[in-house]
Structures are given as C-alpha cells and as structure tokens.
Design an enzyme around this catalytic site. Structure first.
Site, PDB file in Angstrom:
ATOM      1  N   GLY A  19       0.809  -1.212   0.000  1.00 33.18           N
ATOM      2  CA  GLY A  19       0.000   0.000   0.000  1.00 33.18           C
ATOM      3  C   GLY A  19       0.845   1.265   0.000  1.00 33.18           C
ATOM      4  N   LYS A  20       2.139   1.123   0.347  1.00 32.00           N
ATOM      5  CA  LYS A  20       3.048   2.281   0.433  1.00 32.00           C
ATOM      6  C   LYS A  20       2.388   3.416   1.205  1.00 32.00           C
ATOM      7  CE  LYS A  20       5.726   0.868  -3.606  1.00 32.00           C
ATOM      8  NZ  LYS A  20       4.989  -0.348  -3.984  1.00 32.00           N
ATOM      9  N   ARG A  21       1.703   3.068   2.283  1.00 33.21           N
ATOM     10  CA  ARG A  21       0.975   4.048   3.072  1.00 33.21           C
ATOM     11  C   ARG A  21       1.943   4.952   3.824  1.00 33.21           C
ATOM     12  NH1 ARG A  21      -2.560   2.493  -0.140  1.00 33.21           N
ATOM     13  NH2 ARG A  21      -4.618   1.818   0.547  1.00 33.21           N
TER      14      ARG A  21
END
Lengths: 306, 306
Positions: free
Chosen positions: A105-107
């Site tokens: 998600g590369k949040r």
C-alpha cells in the site's frame, strides 16, 4: 514483531519469492470476466468479484510452492469499495491456505492517522467493544518521507500482533534516483533512509537476526542491493523488479546473506500472467502461474544458499 | 487540469480553508454511533455508516461556507471495505452540495500501478465497455519519493478530467526534518521536491497562475512556507497544521500571494470536533462545526488579502 513467520515459511518451502497479486482487469482470463460481469449489475462489483475468483485460483495453485502473496492495493482501489472487499477476501483466503500476506500500500502519514492505517492493514479496531480486523495483512509497505512520526505508530502494532513493515528505500523504477540517489553529505538519500530502517528495527528484533522493519530495494539496482545488504544487516529486503522490470536472478543475489536469508523476491505479472506468455488455454492460467513460480524459484536458488 | 475550479470556489465563498473529514470513531457523536451499531450486525459496516451520517451532517452545515473537504483515506480504510463505501458516498454527497473534494491518500507507486491509483481516485475505469469512476475525488495528495515515474502517470488524468494533485513537500510533523530538511548540496530535500513540483506543473497551467500540481507545506514551519511561496510561484499549497497541530493564522499567512490566493488551509479536528471543545450538546455537532469554520475563516482573512 519481526519477519520470523515469513522467514520460517520461506525456509519450509525453500523458496524466497512472493507472488504479486496485481490484478489488472486485462490480466483476468476472459471466461472469468464475462461470467462475473454478466452476474452482477454493478460493473465495479462484478469486476471485483472476477478479480477475487482469479486470485483464489492463483492462491490454490501457488500455496504449496510460494510462501507469500503481495496484493498491490492500487489494483483493488481501482474497483472502488467492491475492490477493497476483494482485497480483504483475498487476504483471508491466502491465510486459510497458509500463505503470508504483504499488503503493498506504500501508506504514509503521521501520528494518529498513521495509527489508523496501521490498525486498518495490520491491526484491529475496537467498535462498540468488539475487536475487528479490517484487512488483516501480515506486513505493509510504507513510505518514510515523513520521518519517524510516520513510522513509530506502526511499531506498536507490529510488536503486539507480530507484524512487519517494509519501508521504501531504493525503488526499482528508472526515475528513483531523482531524489533517492541525491547526496546528503557523503550519503545518498536512500542510505539515510536505510539507516533509519535499522534504527526503527532495533525495537523489533527477530530470531533469525532480522527485525520487523524491512526495506524495499529494487532488483534493477544490483549494486545498491549488495551495498545495502552489507550496511543494513538487520533489515529484511522486499525486492521488486525481477522479471518484467528487467532484473534477473543474478541481479537479486546480492540481497541475500550467507544463509540464503535476508530477502524475498517479488514477481507479479511474470507469475499471474504466465498463461499469456505461455500462450496456453486461459483456463489453465493457475497451472501456468505455478509452472512460472517453480521456474523462478529454481532460477533464484542457483545463486542463493537457502 | 489545474486548480482553477478550487480557486474559483475559494474566491466565490471568500474562504481559503478546507475541512478535513478525518472521522475517528470517537469523534462521531454517541447518538449516531449507537443508532448505527444497533442497526447493522457487522460492526465495521455499522461504524462506516455512522461515519457517513456524521459526514453528511458536517457537509450540510459547511457547504455554503467552506469550499472544500479533505477526507483522510486512513479513517475510511479503518472500517474496511465498508469504510471505503462511506468514503465514496461522502465524496458524492459533497459534490451534490457543490464542494470540491481533496482525497488525502498520500498515494505513491510507479507506472501502471500509479495509473491505477490515479484512475481509482481521480479518473475512471473501463469495465466491459462502461466508464465508471471508483471514488471520483477532484484532487489527490501524493508522495513523490519515487520520482517522476510516480507522478507523470497522474498528469494525463489531471489534464483529461480537470483534476489536481498535491505532492508532499514539507510536512507539518515534528520529525519531518529527519529527511526533508537534510541538505542536498545547498538545498534541502524539500526544496528539491518543490522544484520537481514546479517542473511537473508546467504541463498543467491554470488561469490564476497556479498549475494542477500543488504541494503540501505544513503551517508549523512558517519560514519554509514563506520561502517556498517565493520559490514555487506556480504551485498551489495545501497547508495542514492549523489549529490542533499548533499553527496559527499568522503562521499560514506566508503561504498566500498578494491576491490572497496560492494556498488552502486545512483544519480537521478543530472543525469536526468543535462540539467537543465547545461542550455543547452533541446533537449540535454540525452547527458547532459551522461556527468554528466561520471563526477560522475570519481569523485567516485578517492576514490574507482575498
């Protein structure tokens, strides 16, 4: 609190790879697409359920060969809330089949907002006295541009629930150097990020020597991979860029330690679209994915002492 | 393809602020929470629908005063797929009421994956010949750590559908300097990111002089705000950090140009939890939000020539 669970599964299957489930709609075999679009009036819902069906077939075919899946959140958000339902059900299905799940998600955010992401993807939320896990991945990819305020909220959940994170350090894309290779004094931005990973990880030690704070380091930059393996001895690597993006087995070898641990190599399109490359019947897509996963494992094990 | 739509709305209402809809469950008035948790068996679904109800009340009360909302994706993902349904319905409701919507997702990835995020949040996806908008925000916050490969996929959708993006440049949190303030030669990392915004934005010019590539610059760093306003003359700023995070009206003044344009100031908790701070009846939460939004507008307009 570490990647022990992932590493155990890698050792058990003797396979340091992960299947990226990035289900672009054009990747889903036509017979599945047509059947689900005919069944549901809402096109997003139909598409999401087609994606879920595709994923289940892939998971069935891969679960005794590949230790983990990495669903890319973007390809689920693309189908709206229905896509997020497909994401959750994909994660649950993978868990039933014994697979480890890395939600890609590369949040990134700060403080309580980052806690919300952590609870959403790795933890639970308490609603009216009930603890519920919204997505329940085992690890999450995150972006560390905001510094410690963006990472420390994750560490508690990793400790409590035995989860891990992968921080973007050196990504696999051509323009990754525009910022990541720029020098801060004697060091590149990606090296500074790598050092922060080692520091954050000190709170989450693991029995194989690797902490619960991993790093994303691209296979398309083999020299940096080798260099970072030496400089980040406690940081487990998630390595994208094998196959479709141009990295080969020799390129990823530098990510592993002398025991064959320290990295997991992702392939997305290479595995899930193997049926297109093979040119076999699309109804054979899952078996083709399995054939490619086995080929990839054997390719990488030539260079890795696992 | 620019922020013209947002700027027109700011001028029309004479209000350069945005209401951050970050609905932590404890912010939602108890009477709403109880009613929705009682109605739905699935706690995540009940929570999501309670959040939607809360948001609708806020939007009703704010739409003729505040030009835009900024829903923070983390607080919707927190309720799983049901939360994402609440996000979509919040966006649709805000549009019905004439508000501009900035989806605060800080998304980042590369190539076709970033295209999927762009299509999900700002564009449409073609499914079986039908074009459907999964979330349909007007602008999206993004993280530029991956370089141009992570941004250019967004620019086409911004052009085609008159949308915008805000790139993280200098964030409002205490640890933002760990990476962002580090020097690359004579310039800080955030300045390099700022220059990239100006370059990316050159493809998306707007009639007020601001491109469709904006920047997130925190109110908690007023000197950098002033400095970046001068160095990034075509880049519209989204400024978090007013109120709860400690920034005041004087601190944000540096983000505006001589015409009172160039920035939009966010307040989340300050507005949506105004009823808690006021200590009024929780059933009065929307009116309290409106009172605070008006107070904030007037506070900022003291320093801004709009």
């Amino acid at each position: 609190m570490s990647f022990d669970l992932l590493i155990s599964r890698i050792k058990e299957l003797r396979n340091p790879t992960v299947a990226g489930l990035d289900p672009k709609f054009s990747y889903v075999p036509e017979y599945i697409r047509e059947s689900f679009l005919a069944e549901f009036e809402d096109p997003l819902y139909g598409a999401a359920m087609a994606v879920l069906e595709y994923n289940k077939g892939l998971i069935d075919a891969l679960c005794d060969v590949v230790p983990a899946i990495k669903p890319q959140a973007a390809y689920y958000e693309l189908y709206g809330w229905a896509g997020m339902k497909a994401l959750k059900e994909t994660i649950d299905y993978a868990h039933e089949k014994g697979m480890y799940v890395i939600t890609d998600g590369k949040r990134n955010d700060i403080g309580t907002t980052m806690e919300a992401y952590a609870a959403a993807h790795l933890g639970t939320v308490n609603i009216g006295g009930k603890e519920v896990a919204p997505f329940d991945g085992d690890a999450l990819t995150v972006n560390g541009y905001l510094g410690s305020d963006g990472i420390t909220p994750l560490l508690n959940i990793c400790k409590e629930r035995d989860k891990g994170i992968f921080v973007l350090v050196k990504t696999s894309n051509p323009s990754s150097g525009e910022l990541q290779d720029k020098k801060i004094g004697a060091e590149a931005v990606y090296e500074v990020m790598g050092q922060m990973c080692e520091q954050w990880g000190a709170e989450l030690p693991g029995k194989y020597g690797y902490s619960g704070v991993g790093a994303v380091v691209g296979a398309t930059y083999p020299e940096q991979l080798l260099e970072l393996r030496a400089k980040m001895p406690h940081t487990f690597f998630l390595v994208p860029g094998y196959g479709a993006q141009g990295g080969g087995a020799r390129d990823v070898a530098g990510g592993f330690d002398k025991n064959g641990l320290g990295a997991i190599i992702n392939s997305s399109r290479g595995i899930i679209c193997a049926y297109q490359k093979e040119g076999c019947d699309e109804r054979d897509y899952a078996a083709a994915a399995r054939r490619e996963a086995i080929r990839m494992r054997d390719d990488i094990l030539q260079y890795v002492n696992l």
